[in-house]
Design an enzyme around this catalytic site. Structure first.
Site, PDB file in Angstrom:
ATOM      1  N   SER A 114       0.852  -1.196   0.000  1.00  0.00           N
ATOM      2  CA  SER A 114       0.000   0.000   0.000  1.00  0.00           C
ATOM      3  C   SER A 114       0.880   1.235   0.000  1.00  0.00           C
ATOM      4  CB  SER A 114      -0.872  -0.005   1.261  1.00  0.00           C
ATOM      5  OG  SER A 114      -1.450   1.269   1.438  1.00  0.00           O
ATOM      6  N   TYR A 161      -1.178  -0.372  10.830  1.00  0.00           N
ATOM      7  CA  TYR A 161      -1.372  -0.626   9.405  1.00  0.00           C
ATOM      8  C   TYR A 161      -0.151  -0.169   8.602  1.00  0.00           C
ATOM      9  CZ  TYR A 161      -3.663  -0.969   4.877  1.00  0.00           C
ATOM     10  OH  TYR A 161      -3.977  -1.313   3.592  1.00  0.00           O
TER      11      TYR A 161
END
Lengths: 251, 494
Positions: free
Chosen positions: A144, A157
């Protein structure tokens, strides 16, 4: 015994997609299956997974929780045997629970590390060994843009995606000499459940659109791919913002 | 795909043997991508290289324990998928290669299956004995040769290698070893030879060698202006030849269709060679390291790349044919090894075909229909613009082996270069060729095969023969431990 014994002159592309029951993973299964690739779709939620595979003769569901690491070698072996080989693995499983700005929750962070990183190591190591020996093959990890910088919003995250990106980079540096391609995909905002917990979003792409772009990048054997492409330049700048400024911003 | 549902228990967990996969982890170091000899395909498996029957039995035990299949592999010279076993064990027999007994008086040799034809002839030639049947490369193993029931350029006269095997020991997947002769366990004798490793693993093979009185052969080369001429030459020369083989130019068309060159070779009678002990020396048989005294043979394949395309091929074949035409009728004396092992003459020549590799298509067609069928086949390859890069004509005779490719007729071996772009076209063309072969009553040969479909195999072997073979397999390998990709592709697919 493979589902279809392979014919020497009619090789089929064979792929595993881990984390295939919804979102980007499901879209990747469809995109690959439409191209005639034999796809093993791996995911935890059986009903969704079956719904993803049902439209395709050449997609096959395998129910599995990626945090059940012990099971991975056996399932990997089973899949490779069913497909009669393997050319491509895409690790797509990822979670992002909601985290408040004043919340420091070990269980949530741990769950993210387990699904987003440790599960990836369990699966991709299996494929890496095989591809290393075969001197061909393609490993793809869905990381990501969140892995490019540690923002205030989601410490766990960001850490998990940074770890995954680094793991993929190391695999690439190991395997490039062996003719194996490792592709790191860094999506921005894709319209999936993960987005529900993101406070502000823009440049949102649909999972199908993202999957098309990813498969195109895989076919071109690209190394690091931002989805969509302009994120590359945005992240280039963001990565270079000095910490004394970065910590004062709301990025 | 049928059976879409993956097996799960009540809790939704896959029914996998985690213990079993841990067992397999021990063998990670053995994972290898095992290639087809032609290089057009491969399969990844766990490779074991046992050195004796104890280690062999151990591998069978591991297969039972881990529930993996075993594919047998000798020199790995099968063009297609006959010697690899993807996602299973590959039992590579190259180190299981001792000579167990040799009698220079009778020429009977008993050896383990991994002994190569090269090792075999080097062992016996100075005593005046040569392998009764020699393949085009000496890198094949005795076990592989027996399993494929290979033939040589003398197939019309002496049949396949099985006709010279007196006896063998076979390890069954249970670990039991049985001895087979023509009159003892004869059903397995005639099925395991030519049974492409599906009934058991040879642990020793007893072979009758051929007495020779010189290390040299009388070789005559003749040009053939077309395929009909080549067939006439074959008919005329067969009765007086020990070896006979034809090279066919795959690009020549029209009046020159199937033109080429034949080589006829004969043993020297006793007494003709004044110094047989000299010519029979291993040193005088082996190929030198250079050609013309200066060019290392190991680099020639790079130059051959220039000719592995349709235009270069045309030029090379024309040149080769012109030389053969100009020198037609020339006679030379050539050492056995140089005459036989043409495929070893240029090391790595197959690399000149590029990364996609090559396949061979070798139909065997009865005597009377062969000429027309081969002409139709050559025309078909040209119509598809996929001419063969190497065509080789041989004469055969029938034999008594169950799954045999032998018949009273001819075979034409055709090499095709494979590229990413032409695979589909080759497959389509081969389907046409299959029809021509079946219409002519022809047969196929697993050692060369990459394309055979189950329906074609049933058509040429006959359903009864296949049923008979399955029955033997069921009896001696009830758990279907012995498998290769070829077996699954041709005989386990509906």
């Amino acid at each position: 015994m493979p589902v279809q014994p392979s014919r020497p002159l009619e090789p089929k592309q064979r792929a595993i997609v881990v984390g295939a029951s919804s979102g980007l993973g499901a879209a990747l299964v469809s995109t690959l299956a439409q191209k005639g690739v034999l796809v093993a779709a791996v995911a935890r939620r059986r009903e969704q997974l079956e719904a993803v595979c049902t439209p395709f003769e050449n997609a096959r569901p395998y129910v599995h929780d990626v945090t059940n690491y012990e099971e991975v070698p056996a399932l990997f072996q089973q899949i490779v045997s069913d497909l009669d080989g393997l050319d491509l693995i895409i690790y797509c499983a990822g979670i992002q629970p909601a985290v408040a700005l004043d919340e420091y929750d070990f269980q949530k962070d741990r769950a993210m590390m387990e699904t987003n990183v440790i599960g990836a190591m369990a699966w991709l190591n299996e494929a890496a060994l095989r591809f290393h020996r075969a001197q061909r093959g393609h490993i793809v990890g869905i990381s990501s843009i969140a892995g490019d910088r540690g923002r205030a919003a989601f410490p766990g995250y960001h850490t998990s995606k940074a770890a995954l990106s680094t793991f993929l980079e190391s695999l690439r540096n190991r395997l490039a000499k062996r003719g194996v391609t490792v592709t790191t995909i860094k999506p921005g905002f894709v319209d999936t459940v993960l987005l529900e917990n993101a406070p502000k979003t823009f440049w949102v792409v649909s999972p199908d659109d993202a999957a098309q772009r990813i498969v195109a990048a895989i076919e071109k054997r690209e190394q690091t791919v931002y989805v969509i492409g302009r994120w590359r330049w945005v992240m280039l700048i963001i990565r270079h913002v000095p910490s004394f400024i970065f910590r004062r911003t709301s990025i | 795909m049928q059976d879409k549902q993956y097996n799960v228990d009540e809790l939704g967990m896959p029914q996998l043997s985690v213990a079993l996969s841990k067992e397999l982890k021990r063998f990670d170091g053995r994972l290898e991508d095992v290639p087809a000899w032609g290089g057009a395909s491969s399969g990844m498996g766990w490779v074991f290289r046992p050195i004796n029957t104890d280690q062999l039995a151990e591998v069978f035990a591991i297969a039972h324990k881990t529930d993996l299949s075993i594919g047998l592999r000798g020199g790995g010279n099968s063009y297609g998928d006959a010697a690899y076993n993807s996602n299973g064990i590959v039992l590579d027999l190259c180190r299981f290669n001792r000579v167990l007994d040799w009698n220079p008086e009778t020429g009977v040799i008993r050896a383990e299956p991994g002994l190569t034809i090269h090792q075999l002839w080097e062992y016996t030639v100075e005593d005046g004995w040569w392998p009764p049947v020699a393949t085009g490369t000496a890198k094949t193993t005795l076990g592989g040769c027996a399993a494929m029931n290979v033939h040589g350029k003398n197939a019309f006269k002496v049949g396949p290698i099985g006709d010279h095997i007196l006896e063998f020991d076979l390890m069954l997947p249970s670990g039991e070893i049985i001895t087979c002769r023509r009159n003892e366990n004869s059903d397995i004798f005639f099925a395991a030879i030519g049974g492409f490793g599906m009934l058991g693993c040879f642990t020793s093979i007893t072979l009758q060698m051929k007495r020779v009185y010189s290390g040299l052969l009388d070789v005559v080369a003749l040009a053939s202006t077309d395929l009909s001429v080549m067939f006439e030459q074959f008919r005329a020369l067969l009765p007086t030849s020990d070896y006979l083989v034809g090279w066919v130019d795959g690009v020549a068309s029209g009046n020159g269709l199937g033109r080429g060159q034949i080589h006829k070779a004969n043993y020297l009678e006793k007494g003709v060679d004044p110094y047989p002990e000299q010519s029979l020396r291993v040193d005088n048989q082996n190929l030198g390291d250079t050609i013309f005294g200066i060019v290392p043979r190991s680099i020639i394949w790079q130059g051959m790349r220039l000719f592995t395309n349709n235009y270069g091929l045309r030029a090379a074949n024309l040149g080769k044919y012109a030389v053969s035409y100009a020198t037609s009728g020339s006679k030379i004396r050539q050492p056995h090894a140089q005459f036989h092992f043409l495929l070893d003459y240029v090391p790595n020549w197959k690399k000149s075909y590029g990364g996609g590799g090559l396949i061979q298509y070798q139909p065997f067609i009865p005597r009377d229909s062969a000429e027309n069928a081969f002409k139709t086949i050559l025309r078909t390859t040209q119509r598809h613009d996929l001419p063969t890069y190497l065509g080789v004509l041989k004469r055969h005779r029938p034999d008594a082996f169950l799954m045999t490719h032998g018949l009273d007729g001819f075979s034409l071996a055709l090499d095709f270069r494979i590229t990413q772009a032409n695979r589909q076209r080759i497959v389509r063309m081969v389907r046409e060729l299959d029809e021509i072969v079946l219409d002519a009553g022809g047969r196929f040969y697993p050692a060369k095969d990459s394309t055979l479909r189950p329906s074609v195999a049933t058509a040429y072997l006959g359903a009864d023969t296949i049923a008979r073979f399955r029955e033997l397999k069921q009896r001696y390998d009830p758990d279907s431990v012995l498998q290769t990709n070829l077996w699954r592709r041709v005989f386990m697919t509906p």
